[in-house]
Design a protein around this motif. Sequence first.
Motif, PDB file in Angstrom:
ATOM      1  N   TYR A 164      35.410  36.792  39.504  1.00  0.00           N
ATOM      2  CA  TYR A 164      35.996  35.254  40.120  1.00  0.00           C
ATOM      3  C   TYR A 164      34.753  34.346  40.131  1.00  0.00           C
ATOM      4  O   TYR A 164      33.831  34.538  40.793  1.00  0.00           O
ATOM      5  CB  TYR A 164      36.870  35.326  41.412  1.00  0.00           C
ATOM      6  N   ASP A 165      35.266  33.035  39.811  1.00  0.00           N
ATOM      7  CA  ASP A 165      34.172  32.013  39.961  1.00  0.00           C
ATOM      8  C   ASP A 165      34.108  31.324  41.179  1.00  0.00           C
ATOM      9  O   ASP A 165      34.849  30.517  41.516  1.00  0.00           O
ATOM     10  CB  ASP A 165      34.585  30.825  38.823  1.00  0.00           C
ATOM     11  N   THR A 166      33.024  31.858  41.923  1.00  0.00           N
ATOM     12  CA  THR A 166      32.949  31.642  43.245  1.00  0.00           C
ATOM     13  C   THR A 166      32.234  30.053  43.439  1.00  0.00           C
ATOM     14  O   THR A 166      32.157  29.431  44.569  1.00  0.00           O
ATOM     15  CB  THR A 166      32.113  32.361  43.926  1.00  0.00           C
ATOM     16  N   LYS A 167      31.894  29.566  42.338  1.00  0.00           N
ATOM     17  CA  LYS A 167      31.562  28.193  42.432  1.00  0.00           C
ATOM     18  C   LYS A 167      32.604  27.158  42.226  1.00  0.00           C
ATOM     19  O   LYS A 167      32.659  26.000  42.903  1.00  0.00           O
ATOM     20  CB  LYS A 167      30.601  27.828  41.170  1.00  0.00           C
ATOM     21  N   LYS A 168      33.870  27.734  41.836  1.00  0.00           N
ATOM     22  CA  LYS A 168      34.933  26.793  41.477  1.00  0.00           C
ATOM     23  C   LYS A 168      35.983  26.997  42.749  1.00  0.00           C
ATOM     24  O   LYS A 168      36.837  26.192  43.299  1.00  0.00           O
ATOM     25  CB  LYS A 168      35.682  27.241  40.291  1.00  0.00           C
ATOM     26  N   HIS A 169      35.787  28.461  43.275  1.00  0.00           N
ATOM     27  CA  HIS A 169      37.053  28.710  44.177  1.00  0.00           C
ATOM     28  C   HIS A 169      36.116  29.437  45.404  1.00  0.00           C
ATOM     29  O   HIS A 169      35.417  30.288  45.205  1.00  0.00           O
ATOM     30  CB  HIS A 169      38.073  29.857  43.863  1.00  0.00           C
ATOM     31  N   SER A 170      36.253  29.167  46.571  1.00  0.00           N
ATOM     32  CA  SER A 170      35.840  29.899  47.687  1.00  0.00           C
ATOM     33  C   SER A 170      36.489  31.334  48.133  1.00  0.00           C
ATOM     34  O   SER A 170      37.415  31.574  47.423  1.00  0.00           O
ATOM     35  CB  SER A 170      36.228  29.043  48.846  1.00  0.00           C
ATOM     36  N   LEU A 171      35.413  32.039  48.656  1.00  0.00           N
ATOM     37  CA  LEU A 171      35.998  33.371  49.007  1.00  0.00           C
ATOM     38  C   LEU A 171      37.252  33.387  49.604  1.00  0.00           C
ATOM     39  O   LEU A 171      38.168  34.247  49.334  1.00  0.00           O
ATOM     40  CB  LEU A 171      34.939  34.218  49.900  1.00  0.00           C
ATOM     41  N   ALA A 172      37.481  32.443  50.534  1.00  0.00           N
ATOM     42  CA  ALA A 172      38.802  32.331  51.231  1.00  0.00           C
ATOM     43  C   ALA A 172      40.078  32.223  50.491  1.00  0.00           C
ATOM     44  O   ALA A 172      40.998  32.948  50.455  1.00  0.00           O
ATOM     45  CB  ALA A 172      38.592  31.321  52.362  1.00  0.00           C
ATOM     46  N   SER A 173      40.013  31.147  49.329  1.00  0.00           N
ATOM     47  CA  SER A 173      41.043  30.864  48.540  1.00  0.00           C
ATOM     48  C   SER A 173      41.200  32.117  47.638  1.00  0.00           C
ATOM     49  O   SER A 173      42.415  32.389  47.157  1.00  0.00           O
ATOM     50  CB  SER A 173      40.768  29.610  47.720  1.00  0.00           C
ATOM     51  N   ILE A 174      40.301  32.869  47.013  1.00  0.00           N
ATOM     52  CA  ILE A 174      40.316  33.855  46.545  1.00  0.00           C
ATOM     53  C   ILE A 174      40.889  34.974  47.048  1.00  0.00           C
ATOM     54  O   ILE A 174      42.145  35.576  46.492  1.00  0.00           O
ATOM     55  CB  ILE A 174      39.119  34.463  45.791  1.00  0.00           C
ATOM     56  N   MET A 175      40.713  35.377  48.112  1.00  0.00           N
ATOM     57  CA  MET A 175      41.271  36.562  49.139  1.00  0.00           C
ATOM     58  C   MET A 175      42.674  36.108  49.452  1.00  0.00           C
ATOM     59  O   MET A 175      43.583  37.131  49.341  1.00  0.00           O
ATOM     60  CB  MET A 175      40.431  36.728  50.262  1.00  0.00           C
ATOM     61  N   VAL A 176      42.844  35.219  49.791  1.00  0.00           N
ATOM     62  CA  VAL A 176      44.492  34.462  50.207  1.00  0.00           C
ATOM     63  C   VAL A 176      45.543  34.853  49.190  1.00  0.00           C
ATOM     64  O   VAL A 176      46.354  35.131  49.259  1.00  0.00           O
ATOM     65  CB  VAL A 176      44.283  33.039  50.909  1.00  0.00           C
ATOM     66  N   GLU A 177      44.826  34.250  47.901  1.00  0.00           N
ATOM     67  CA  GLU A 177      45.715  34.366  46.669  1.00  0.00           C
ATOM     68  C   GLU A 177      45.947  35.833  46.315  1.00  0.00           C
ATOM     69  O   GLU A 177      47.006  36.129  46.002  1.00  0.00           O
ATOM     70  CB  GLU A 177      44.960  33.463  45.609  1.00  0.00           C
ATOM     71  N   ILE A 178      44.939  36.537  46.457  1.00  0.00           N
ATOM     72  CA  ILE A 178      45.208  38.016  46.036  1.00  0.00           C
ATOM     73  C   ILE A 178      46.034  38.768  46.962  1.00  0.00           C
ATOM     74  O   ILE A 178      46.993  39.408  46.620  1.00  0.00           O
ATOM     75  CB  ILE A 178      43.868  38.751  46.143  1.00  0.00           C
TER      76      ILE A 178
END
Length: 212
Positions: A164-178
């Motif tokens: 995942y592109d962590t420069k574009k998406h925060s760890l929080a938004s990635i984890m919540v979406e998953i």
Amino acid sequence: MEIKDYIINGADNLFCQYGFKSVTMDDIAKHLGISKKTIYQNFKDKNELINILIHDRIVNQDLQMNKCSQESENAVEEVFFGMQDMDFFLETMNPMLFYDLQKYHQEAWLNFMSFKEKEIGKKVMENLERGIAEGLYRKDLNLEIITRMRLDQVDVVFTQNGHYDTKKHSLASIMVEITRHFLYGICNNEGLKLIHKYDQALAAKKEMAKNN
């Protein structure tokens, strides 16, 4: 607050912003307005400080997971509570944090991974069993496989292997979406209704917070 806790909290703030590698004991002392000698009077070295910090985070996370389970009305709400905790926990966290932990602080990393496998895995399994018993999750779920899949999802986010592109998406938004995707996959029609209900309530809560 005792000086040891004061140092741990201050160091935690710096580590979350900049990662473990780039923050020195001098940085921590300057940030807290104390001498480096005071830090070394309480901690042998940076590695010991990080080991204690990770242990405290593990204890707090275990308490929080139990709280989510006890205070939720059903299994779906329990997952939503967990998502909100993750959002708060990960929102300001530097994506390099877990990479640094794995590469430079093996003892703390292994303790964290052990906690993930044993305690988080246990909570995932219990939530799946709860959801099925409440008639909210699909009855045909293979609990062992789904639990493993969920832990692998956590791994992907924490180990940051370029998925995942962590420069574009925060760890929080990635984890919540998953997590939301995971929840849609295990719910039956009754569970899906609750997802929509809690999504709407969460959106309304965020809108209210933004306007205040």
